[in-house]
Design an enzyme around this catalytic site. Structure first.
Site, PDB file in Angstrom:
ATOM      1  N   ARG A 181       0.794  -1.234   0.000  1.00 54.83           N
ATOM      2  CA  ARG A 181       0.000   0.000   0.000  1.00 54.83           C
ATOM      3  C   ARG A 181       0.831   1.291   0.000  1.00 54.83           C
ATOM      4  NH1 ARG A 181      -2.135  -3.206  -1.719  1.00 54.83           N
ATOM      5  NH2 ARG A 181      -3.873  -4.440  -0.998  1.00 54.83           N
ATOM      6  N   SER A 230     -10.244   0.660   3.741  1.00 52.10           N
ATOM      7  CA  SER A 230      -9.500   0.133   4.892  1.00 52.10           C
ATOM      8  C   SER A 230      -8.746   1.264   5.571  1.00 52.10           C
ATOM      9  CB  SER A 230      -8.499  -0.928   4.438  1.00 52.10           C
ATOM     10  OG  SER A 230      -9.204  -2.038   3.953  1.00 52.10           O
ATOM     11  N   GLU A 300      -3.557   3.486   6.881  1.00 53.14           N
ATOM     12  CA  GLU A 300      -3.445   3.328   5.421  1.00 53.14           C
ATOM     13  C   GLU A 300      -4.041   4.577   4.765  1.00 53.14           C
ATOM     14  OE1 GLU A 300      -4.661  -0.452   3.748  1.00 53.14           O
ATOM     15  OE2 GLU A 300      -5.428   0.538   1.942  1.00 53.14           O
TER      16      GLU A 300
END
Ligand SMILES: Cc1cc2nc3c(=O)[nH]c(=O)nc-3n(C[C@H](O)[C@H](O)[C@H](O)COP(=O)(O)OP(=O)(O)OC[C@H]3O[C@@H](n4cnc5c(N)ncnc54)[C@H](O)[C@@H]3O)c2cc1C
Length: 311
Positions: A181, A230, A300
């Protein structure tokens, strides 16, 4: 309180007589994000094309901060807004996709879903995972977006972008320094397009896989809510949602922000949340997870801008 920055657009226009894109002062960013929260951008710039973007960056005073947004599906904008310039690439200029052989070329403002559809129409397999990610190609390149067993790193051939000084660059897959990510490319690079390679595959199998991706989303994630996907990265060998659930945070609320009952690594704006509510809820979840499991969760979602009163 409504946040207002000094209007610097007349000075910028005067310093850039050949600029063709649109400069707007004090533009609300809430409407440009999925969470629908946050203050304004001091300046919002929409370049006419890649040359216009390069011209703008070259002539923009060095001291002004610059931030690029996609469709804001991974962003919390704080309530005090963003000083300096926020750049948004319009689909009209940066949203084209095309396929040739086993390669899909896409502008940075093209939606990931569109990349998957372009690939499917040309019988190019391997990009079905893009079908479920609600961001743009630019956001996918920066975040190494991934889902359902695939990620951007698996299919990227090369990405093009413009640096803070207006210089154009191209990065091969290894030069993107992809990790989970994230990409290690200089954070000031604004990606403008990318080329992805897949494998020529049976079109029916590709469509079936895309349907699977879609069904998984509909049943497992609150995709119709005001959310940012997320919230925390999965710690190595663990799942963020399991840790959050075990810490008793499912459904937890701060102001108008709530931990999703459906998927507890998703935070939701239930209607009237502020950026502060959402960020505070996230930090509360981090604290509780740390207390119950000893594990530190890492955001994130990108949190950008200033808190209210910080200007
Ligand atoms: C319901 C939901 C489900 C999601 N599911 C997933 C998932 O399964 N997998 C996954 O990986 N993510 C998922 N996300 C998160 C998000 O969609 C991805 O991170 C996506 O890649 C962000 O793209 P964006 O265009 O919205 O970028 P933004 O949120 O606008 O920005 C994210 C980051 O990308 C940078 N960026 C954007 N455009 C450019 C550009 N042109 N050049 C350089 N940097 C740029 C921004 O500066 C910022 O740092 C989900 C989000 C939601 C709301």
């Amino acid at each position: 309180m409504t946040v207002t920055f000094p209007d610097i657009t007349p000075d910028l226009k005067a310093a850039m007589p050949e600029l063709r894109g649109r400069l707007l002062a004090n533009q609300s960013l809430a409407e440009l994000t999925w969470f629908r929260v946050g203050g304004p951008a001091q300046v919002l710039f929409t370049p006419a094309d890649e040359d216009d973007l390069a011209y703008f960056l070259k002539h923009l005073p060095q001291e002004l901060p610059v931030y690029v947004v996609g469709v804001g599906s991974n962003l919390i904008v704080r309530d005090g807004g963003m000083p300096g310039v926020v750049i948004r690439l319009a689909p009209r200029a940066f949203g084209e996709t095309s396929a040739a052989g086993d390669v899909v070329t896409a502008g940075a403002a093209a939606l990931d879903k569109r990349v998957a559809e372009t690939a499917a129409a040309a019988s190019i397999g391997g990009m079905e995972f893009f079908f479920g990610i609600p961001g743009t190609v630019g956001g996918a390149l920066r975040m190494n977006a991934g889902a359902n067993g695939g990620e951007t790193k698996d299919v990227l051939v090369e990405a093009s972008g413009v640096g803070r000084d207006g210089t154009k660059h191209t990065f091969g897959n290894a030069e993107m320094k992809f990790v989970y990510r994230n990409s290690g490319v200089d954070p000031s690079i604004i990606f403008t397009s990318a080329r992805f390679r897949g494998t020529i595959t049976d079109a029916g199998a590709i469509r079936a896989r895309m349907n699977e991706v879609q069904t998984h989303r509909e049943t497992a994630q609150p995709i119709r809510e005001k959310t940012g996907g997320s919230t925390f990265k999965n710690p190595p060998g663990n799942s963020a949602w399991k840790l959050i659930d075990a810490a008793g945070c499912r459904g937890l609320k701060v102001g108008g922000a709530q931990v999703s009952e459906m998927h507890c690594n998703f935070l939701i704006n239930t209607g009237n949340a502020t950026g502060h509510d959402i960020e505070t809820l996230g930090e509360t979840v981090r604290d509780r997870v740390k207390q119950t499991s000893g594990i530190e969760l890492h955001w994130e979602i990108k949190r950008i801008g200033m808190t209210e009163g910080e200007q």
